[in-house]
Design an enzyme around this catalytic site. Structure first.
Site, PDB file in Angstrom:
ATOM      1  N   LYS A 247     -11.197  27.453   7.894  1.00 49.36           N
ATOM      2  CA  LYS A 247     -12.804  27.222   7.594  1.00 49.36           C
ATOM      3  C   LYS A 247     -13.214  28.283   6.720  1.00 49.36           C
ATOM      4  CE  LYS A 247     -13.576  23.665  10.204  1.00 49.36           C
ATOM      5  NZ  LYS A 247     -14.642  22.738  10.057  1.00 49.36           N
TER       6      LYS A 247
ATOM      7  N   ASP B  16     -18.450  24.758  17.014  1.00 52.58           N
ATOM      8  CA  ASP B  16     -17.579  25.102  18.258  1.00 52.58           C
ATOM      9  C   ASP B  16     -16.474  26.292  18.112  1.00 52.58           C
ATOM     10  OD1 ASP B  16     -16.244  23.381  16.499  1.00 52.58           O
ATOM     11  OD2 ASP B  16     -16.610  21.864  17.753  1.00 52.58           O
TER      12      ASP B  16
HETATM   13  C1  LIG Z   1      -8.820  24.487  13.609  1.00 52.72           C
HETATM   14  C2  LIG Z   1      -9.666  23.451  13.030  1.00 52.72           C
HETATM   15  N1  LIG Z   1      -8.818  22.164  12.796  1.00 52.72           N
HETATM   16  C3  LIG Z   1      -9.453  21.120  12.322  1.00 52.72           C
HETATM   17  C4  LIG Z   1     -10.885  20.986  12.349  1.00 52.72           C
HETATM   18  C5  LIG Z   1     -11.559  19.887  11.885  1.00 52.72           C
HETATM   19  O1  LIG Z   1     -12.484  19.729  10.964  1.00 52.72           O
HETATM   20  P1  LIG Z   1     -13.660  18.809  10.623  1.00 52.72           P
HETATM   21  O2  LIG Z   1     -14.638  19.212  11.841  1.00 52.72           O
HETATM   22  O3  LIG Z   1     -14.210  18.953   9.487  1.00 52.72           O
HETATM   23  O4  LIG Z   1     -13.058  17.385  10.890  1.00 52.72           O
HETATM   24  C6  LIG Z   1     -11.538  22.200  12.764  1.00 52.72           C
HETATM   25  C7  LIG Z   1     -13.102  22.116  12.824  1.00 52.72           C
HETATM   26  O5  LIG Z   1     -13.942  22.866  13.441  1.00 52.72           O
HETATM   27  C8  LIG Z   1     -10.958  23.174  13.180  1.00 52.72           C
HETATM   28  O6  LIG Z   1     -11.788  24.272  13.661  1.00 52.72           O
END
Ligand SMILES: Cc1ncc(COP(=O)(O)O)c(C=O)c1O
Length: 381
Positions: free
Chosen positions: A84, A110
Site C-alpha cells: 500500500k 482497515d
Molecule cells: C493486503 C491487501 N491486499 C489487497 C488489498 C485490496 O486493495 P483494494 O482495496 O484496492 O482492492 C488490500 C486493501 O487494503 C490489502 O490491504
C-alpha cells in the site's frame, strides 16, 4: 457451519461470475491520470525503494496441475509488509506539489492503507489522522500508530468510516487520502492507483513480456478494487484483449465486486459477514475500480476464510525446494483463489472456459506479509 458450505449444500450457490469483458479503457479522470503520471520515477527517488521479488514455485505448480506459478512478494515493500505504500506515498507527494502547506493527511482504513498514509505523511514531515472501523484488530491499530499517526476507532463499518473521514477532513481542513473513489472524489484515488502501477512495471523486467504476455492468468484480490483496477488498466493498455485472463478474488463475507457483476452495477456486498481478510473487508467497490474491472475481469469469484488459511500454510510450508513465503490473510487471497479454482469441483466450468491446465502460467501477488502476527501464528500452527 460456515455459510459457504451451507450455500453449497443448497446447490444453488455458485461462488463465481463469468464475465465477458470488452477490453475497453474508459475515458475518465482516473484513466487520464493513470496515463499521464509516472509514479515509478518518483518511487525510484525514494531511499527505501527496492524492486520486490518475483518468486517461482515449481513444486506447488506441479502439485496443482499447472505449468508455472509466480508470486510477486509485496511483503518486502518499503519495510511496510504490504504494497500500500506505493499508492499513499505517490498521492501525498503529488498533493504536496499543489498544497505544500497542507499539515494533516486523513484516511479511513482497515489497516494497510492507513499505515501507508501515516508512513508517507511522516516521510514528508506531516501529520496523519486515521479512522478505523469497529472490527480492526488492536495489532493493526498499533502498526499504524507506530508510523506516528493518531488512530481513532469508530463503531462503524468500512463505508461509514470513509464517510466520517471525509466529513472530518472537510471540517478540519485536512487532506483526505482515500483509496476508494466515488462521484466527485476521483483524483486522489487515481493518484493512489497510479502509484500501484509501479508493481506492474517492475514485472516487465522480471517476465520480459515484449510481444506476448508470459503469463496466461493473473489472480487479483479485491477490497474496494483500486489495486485490481490499476492492474486492469495496466493489462488493458499494454495488451488490450491479448493479455492474460484476470480473475478477481474476494472473501465470501464481503464480495462487493462479485455482487456488482451479478447486478450489472456497483452495489454494496449482499449479506456481509465477518472475514479474517481484513484488507478485503470493504463495502461498495470504488467507482474508478469498477469502471475498469467490469471491462477487464474474466472471472469474479469468492472464497471462504478457510481457503485463505490453507493458502497461508501452503506458502509457509512449501513443497520440495520451493522457497518459504510469509503471507497474511489478504496477502494470500490470490493464491487461495487459485487453490479453490484447481481443487473445488464447483470451479470446473471456469477451468474449462479459461483452459487452465499443465500448460498454464499463473501469477499471484502476495500483497501483504504477517501484518497481524498473532493471527498469522494461529493459522500456521
Ligand atoms: C493486503 C491487501 N491486499 C489487497 C488489498 C485490496 O486493495 P483494494 O482495496 O484496492 O482492492 C488490500 C486493501 O487494503 C490489502 O490491504
Amino acid at each position: 457451519m460456515n455459510s459457504h458450505f451451507l450455500l453449497l449444500m443448497t446447490k444453488s450457490y455458485i461462488p463465481y461470475f463469468l464475465n465477458q469483458p470488452d477490453f475497453r479503457i474508459p475515458q475518465n479522470i482516473t484513466t487520464d491520470i493513470l496515463k499521464e503520471k509516472d509514479a515509478l520515477a518518483f518511487h525510484l527517488s525514494l531511499a527505501e525503494y527496492q524492486h520486490t521479488p518475483l518468486i517461482s514455485l515449481p513444486a506447488l505448480a506441479k502439485h496443482l496441475g499447472i505449468g508455472k506459478l509466480f508470486v510477486k512478494d509485496e511483503s518486502k515493500r518499503f519495510g511496510l509488509n504490504a504494497f500500500k505504500g506505493l499508492g499513499a506515498s505517490f498521492a501525498v507527494f503529488q498533493i504536496l506539489q499543489d498544497k505544500p502547506d497542507m499539515k494533516v493527511f486523513c484516511t479511513a482504513t482497515d489497516g494497510n492503507h492507513g499505515r501507508a498514509v501515516a508512513w508517507a505523511a511522516q516521510k514528508f514531515g506531516k501529520e496523519a489522522v486515521v479512522f478505523v472501523p469497529s472490527d480492526t484488530t488492536s495489532n493493526r491499530i498499533q502498526a499504524i500508530e507506530k508510523e506516528g499517526a493518531k488512530v481513532i476507532q469508530l463503531n462503524k463499518n468500512y463505508d461509514d468510516t470513509c464517510a466520517y473521514a471525509e466529513e472530518m477532513s472537510i471540517k478540519n481542513n485536512w487532506e483526505l487520502v482515500q483509496d476508494t473513489a466515488w462521484e466527485g472524489y476521483e483524483t486522489i484515488p487515481a493518484l493512489i492507483m497510479a502509484g500501484y502501477l509501479t508493481q506492474f512495471k517492475e514485472l516487465e523486467t522480471d517476465l520480459h513480456p515484449r510481444e506476448f504476455p508470459e503469463v496466461d492468468v493473473v489472480f487479483l484480490q479485491v477490497g474496494v478494487g483500486s489495486w485490481a483496477g490499476a492492474a486492469a488498466y495496466y493489462y488493458l493498455q499494454r495488451y488490450s484483449s491479448k493479455g492474460p485472463a484476470l480473475i478477481s478474488v474476494e472473501p465470501e463475507g464481503s464480495s462487493g465486486l462479485l455482487d456488482s457483476f451479478r447486478s450489472s452495477q456497483r452495489v454494496v456486498p449482499n449479506n456481509p459477514s465477518y472475514t479474517i481478510m481484513a484488507g478485503l473487508n470493504c463495502g461498495i467497490p470504488s467507482l474508478s475500480g469498477w469502471e475498469l474491472l467490469k471491462n477487464a475481469i474474466s472471472v469474479s469469484l469468492n472464497i471462504p476464510d478457510i481457503q485463505v488459511e490453507e493458502a497461508i500454510r501452503c506458502l509457509y510450508y512449501p513443497l520440495e525446494d520451493d522457497p518459504r513465503i510469509i503471507s497474511g490473510e489478504s496477502g494470500a487471497a490470490g493464491l487461495a483463489g487459485l487453490l479453490a479454482m484447481m481443487q473445488d469441483p464447483v470451479f470446473q466450468p471456469v477451468r474449462q472456459q479459461l483452459d487452465i491446465g499443465p500448460h498454464s502460467r499463473i501469477l499471484v501477488f502476495n500483497t501483504e506479509g504477517d501484518t497481524d502476527k498473532e493471527s498469522f501464528q494461529k493459522i500456521i500452527s
